[in-house]
Design a protein around this motif. Structure first.
Motif, mmCIF file in Angstrom:
data_model
loop_
_atom_site.group_PDB
_atom_site.id
_atom_site.type_symbol
_atom_site.label_atom_id
_atom_site.label_comp_id
_atom_site.label_asym_id
_atom_site.label_seq_id
_atom_site.Cartn_x
_atom_site.Cartn_y
_atom_site.Cartn_z
ATOM 1 N N VAL B 28 1.089 -1.017 -0.652
ATOM 2 C CA VAL B 28 -0.018 -0.025 -0.274
ATOM 3 C C VAL B 28 1.029 1.488 0.316
ATOM 4 O O VAL B 28 0.730 1.980 -0.533
ATOM 5 N N ASP B 29 1.991 1.182 0.737
ATOM 6 C CA ASP B 29 3.527 2.699 0.563
ATOM 7 C C ASP B 29 4.514 2.563 -0.283
ATOM 8 O O ASP B 29 4.511 1.871 -0.034
ATOM 9 N N LYS B 31 5.459 4.324 -2.443
ATOM 10 C CA LYS B 31 6.768 5.437 -2.321
ATOM 11 C C LYS B 31 7.822 4.245 -1.483
ATOM 12 O O LYS B 31 8.866 4.918 -0.998
ATOM 13 N N GLY B 32 6.768 4.308 0.109
ATOM 14 C CA GLY B 32 7.918 4.390 1.000
ATOM 15 C C GLY B 32 9.175 3.470 0.685
ATOM 16 O O GLY B 32 10.298 3.419 1.297
ATOM 17 N N PHE B 35 11.758 4.610 -1.302
ATOM 18 C CA PHE B 35 12.632 4.789 -0.784
ATOM 19 C C PHE B 35 13.622 4.280 -0.043
ATOM 20 O O PHE B 35 14.640 4.534 -0.109
ATOM 21 N N GLN B 36 12.381 2.921 0.864
ATOM 22 C CA GLN B 36 13.612 2.616 1.872
ATOM 23 C C GLN B 36 14.659 1.899 0.988
ATOM 24 O O GLN B 36 15.765 1.516 1.594
ATOM 25 N N LEU B 39 17.565 3.895 -0.488
ATOM 26 C CA LEU B 39 18.202 3.957 1.129
ATOM 27 C C LEU B 39 18.903 2.425 1.024
ATOM 28 O O LEU B 39 20.638 2.828 1.476
ATOM 29 N N LEU B 40 18.433 1.594 0.719
ATOM 30 C CA LEU B 40 19.055 0.350 1.201
ATOM 31 C C LEU B 40 20.508 0.186 -0.083
ATOM 32 O O LEU B 40 21.240 -0.822 0.371
ATOM 33 N N THR B 42 21.807 2.850 -1.217
ATOM 34 C CA THR B 42 23.493 3.398 -1.318
ATOM 35 C C THR B 42 24.664 2.370 0.028
ATOM 36 O O THR B 42 25.742 2.572 -0.761
ATOM 37 N N LEU B 43 23.328 2.113 1.129
ATOM 38 C CA LEU B 43 24.415 1.749 2.136
ATOM 39 C C LEU B 43 25.199 0.525 1.630
ATOM 40 O O LEU B 43 26.603 -0.083 1.482
ATOM 41 N N ILE B 45 26.031 0.006 -1.522
ATOM 42 C CA ILE B 45 26.891 0.027 -2.976
ATOM 43 C C ILE B 45 27.624 0.554 -2.151
ATOM 44 O O ILE B 45 29.031 0.216 -2.441
ATOM 45 N N THR B 46 27.597 1.119 -1.186
ATOM 46 C CA THR B 46 29.047 1.481 0.177
ATOM 47 C C THR B 46 29.930 0.476 0.242
ATOM 48 O O THR B 46 30.720 0.353 0.145
ATOM 49 N N MET B 47 28.905 -0.647 1.012
ATOM 50 C CA MET B 47 29.948 -2.083 1.818
ATOM 51 C C MET B 47 30.284 -2.360 0.512
ATOM 52 O O MET B 47 30.917 -3.326 0.421
ATOM 53 N N ILE B 49 31.807 -0.988 -2.683
ATOM 54 C CA ILE B 49 33.311 -0.685 -2.570
ATOM 55 C C ILE B 49 34.233 -0.700 -1.921
ATOM 56 O O ILE B 49 35.336 -1.299 -2.625
ATOM 57 N N LEU B 50 34.079 -1.133 -0.238
ATOM 58 C CA LEU B 50 34.448 -1.617 0.084
ATOM 59 C C LEU B 50 34.988 -3.169 0.383
ATOM 60 O O LEU B 50 36.542 -2.994 0.634
#
Lengths: 320, 328
Positions: B28-29, B31-32, B35-36, B39-40, B42-43, B45-47, B49-50
């Motif tokens: 039902v949500d 968009k939410g 969005f989550q 965010l996940l 981006t996190l 991708i950062t991991m 890269i490491l």
């Protein structure tokens, strides 16, 4: 020991003398020791001011010699060739701005996304695993990122959309960006953590969804801290040396370029490459002084950014 | 209830069901959820890269580390014509003595300033000026500290820092990096001291202890883990830092002597350090000896990372351990 004995003595019925100020005063040896220790600590605290003074004096003294003696036409020329007397500062500044821009394009979404997730969404257990991992990323020396930028990012990332798969401003910029991710994450996560939870609860109580609460309540409330984190990251990226020195592609000299996939020399890389290799930094004429002139320009940039960033941080502290 | 029942049981149950299903229904949500997911990602991708970074480096240095680890640890920064002589001992020597200088100069002065600022100074204009000054120093790029070191320790006092090497020595480098990490030591020590509960200090004053006795027996022991974390982190920063060393004149090529790690006599001689060794070998990309130097650079990175990450992990672990202990 002595103090208690004195007090007992004074109070004992035989003497019946009244208290005097001396009775309550500290043993002079003990009190002198206090003052000496306080003095030592005060001296250590002044060291940092002395260091600032020395930095300013060093930069200004040598840069002054440069500015007085240089032919200013050579400061706005075709490129950076310090040993030939051509000190085109715009070559360096534009290269610095390009790498910083690319670094921020990489670091802003990744750093902010990670911060929002960790602050608003992550389960405490996930957080307790991921935060230390980010701290590890923050602890990686910049030479390592330089190696990675030159030998992995340049051929695999930059090489995939341009002909240049050796060092370039773009490869260096991406490397610098990776270096600044943890900085953005930790500062902006702190800012979001400082938003009172009553704001979130009020928003959710009104029926807002998690994403709406995050985007419309938490982010606006933390915006000055987030902006501060970005400004600090820009300042860090401009001052970052080793990644651009290793992966920027240009050594010692550079012709003016404003194309990210070309090789280029930033302010920091120019200083590093001038200091390396030969036994003496001293070269023809004003080569040595030009180093300090570039240093002064860089110092002014980063100091300005840091002052602006601290204004933003102070603003959030006033709000709550 | 003063108002009595507005709805009968059946109606209220139905309303409850409707509301519950409309807010808990999956998807039902949208968009939410999206969005989550962003965010996940981006996190993630950062991991990633490491992971790629560490994998790339370890893979690159694997052969050197597994076939000739001992020779590599004892070898010289030297030339590529003798790949079997290449190694990091001179780099380790420089980095070790830089760390010693940082510990000897930056830690006492830094912790002393923090004690002064937190425990002694009144909150007046002067102390605010010192604090602002320290914060600005922490933001000064490392290469500018290199300029300072070049001017002050190399050109300024070569008779002290290196009589035979024009001041281009591990001593100059160590002093420069001690200056560089000083603001970090001060800021972390201040934070640790600020976290000492005021009740502890007041209790100490209450039983007649002087200010120094209170600091010595109450504040410092309580703040010790925090201060230690800060010093470990600044130490790892110092041994990973390369830019100032280049300006202070770290040697990038052939180095005459190959001193033992604990040989104090060479601290005023020409020097190199781990990050400089890595930089030098990495810059041999696209040269004739590329396939000798690049794997060696990767292996040297692994050696440096082991030290740096060990310091970091111990520091992070200490902080978490004591935070948990305090909370319980």
């Amino acid at each position: 020991m002595t103090t208690t004995q004195q007090v007992q003595h004074v109070n004992s019925p035989e003497t019946k003398q009244p208290f005097t100020v001396e009775d309550l005063q500290m043993n002079p040896a003990r009190s002198n020791r206090q003052k000496a220790i306080a003095g030592v600590f005060a001296v250590t605290a002044v060291t940092s001011i002395a260091i600032s003074g020395l930095i300013l004096w060093t930069l200004l003294a040598e840069a002054w010699v440069f500015m007085v003696n240089v032919d200013w036409a050579s400061v706005w020329d075709i490129g950076w060739f310090p040993r030939r007397g051509i000190y085109d500062i715009k070559t360096l500044i534009v290269a610095s701005l390009i790498t910083t821009g690319i670094a921020m394009m990489v670091a802003t979404p990744l750093g902010l996304g990670a911060a929002i997730y960790l602050s608003e969404y992550a389960h405490p257990r996930v957080r307790s695993v991921i935060k230390p991992v980010l701290e590890v990323l923050a602890g990686i020396p910049s030479v390592v990122l330089g190696f990675f930028a030159l030998l992995w990012i340049a051929p695999n990332v930059v090489g995939s959309f341009s002909a240049n798969d050796a060092g370039s401003l773009a490869a260096a910029g991406i490397g610098v960006g990776i270096l600044t991710i943890p900085l953005i994450t930790s500062v902006s996560e702190d800012a979001m953590a400082a938003v009172p939870s009553s704001l979130r609860e009020a928003s959710q109580g009104l029926g807002a969804r998690k994403s709406a609460t995050t985007l419309r309540v938490v982010l606006p409330a933390a915006i000055s801290g987030i902006v501060a984190s970005l400004i600090i990251a820009v300042s860090r990226a401009i001052g970052e040396t080793m990644v651009v020195y290793i992966a920027g592609g240009a050594a010692q000299t550079a012709i003016y370029t404003d194309f990210p996939t070309e090789k280029g020399l930033t302010m920091t890389a120019a200083m590093a490459s001038q200091g390396s290799g030969t036994d003496n930094v001293v070269g023809e004429g004003l080569t040595f002084q030009s180093l300090y002139f570039v240093g002064l320009v860089l110092f002014v940039f980063t100091l300005g950014l840091n002052v602006i960033a601290s204004r933003f941080v102070n603003r959030i502290q006033e709000k709550y | 209830m003063a108002f009595g029942k507005v709805l009968d049981d059946k109606t209220s149950a139905r309303i409850q069901r409707t509301v519950a299903s409309s807010i808990s229904r999956k998807g039902v949500d949208k968009k939410g959820t999206a969005f989550q997911m962003v965010l996940l990602t981006t996190l993630f991708i950062t991991m990633l890269i490491l992971v790629v970074l560490i994998f790339d480096v370890v893979q690159g240095g694997w052969e050197v580390l597994t076939t000739r680890l001992w020779g590599f640890m004892r070898g010289e920064i030297g030339s590529g014509t003798f790949p079997e002589r290449l190694g990091v001992q001179q780099g380790l020597y420089g980095s070790f003595w830089i760390a010693v200088f940082v510990a000897v100069f930056a830690f006492p002065i830094g912790i002393g300033s923090a004690i002064y600022l937190e425990e002694y100074s009144r909150k007046n204009k002067f102390s605010r000026f010192i604090e602002l000054n320290i914060r600005n120093l922490a933001g000064v790029p490392s290469i500018v500290y290199g300029l300072l070191g070049l001017f002050l320790f190399v050109e300024g006092i070569p008779f002290l820092t290196g009589p035979n090497s024009n001041g281009r020595s591990a001593t100059s480098a160590g002093l420069t990096l001690a200056v560089l990490v000083l603001p970090i030591v001060i800021i972390t020590a201040q934070e640790a001291l600020r976290a000492v509960p005021s009740g502890l200090k007041e209790g100490s004053y209450g039983v007649g202890a002087t200010r120094w006795e209170t600091i010595r027996y109450q504040s410092l022991p309580y703040a010790a883990p925090g201060i230690l974390t800060g010093t470990l982190l600044s130490m790892s920063r110092a041994i990973g830092e390369a830019a100032p060393l280049i300006l202070v004149g770290a040697t990038t090529g052939f180095l005459g002597s190959n001193p033992n790690i604990l040989d104090v006599g060479s601290v005023r001689e020409r020097f190199t350090a781990m990050p400089i060794v890595i930089t030098e070998w990495t810059q041999k990309t696209n040269t004739v000896n590329e396939d000798v130097f690049i794997p060696s650079a990767a292996a040297a990175i692994v050696v440096l990372l082991v030290f740096v990450l060990l310091l970091n992990i111990v520091a992070i672990y200490l902080r978490h351990y004591f935070e948990k202990k305090r909370e319980s």
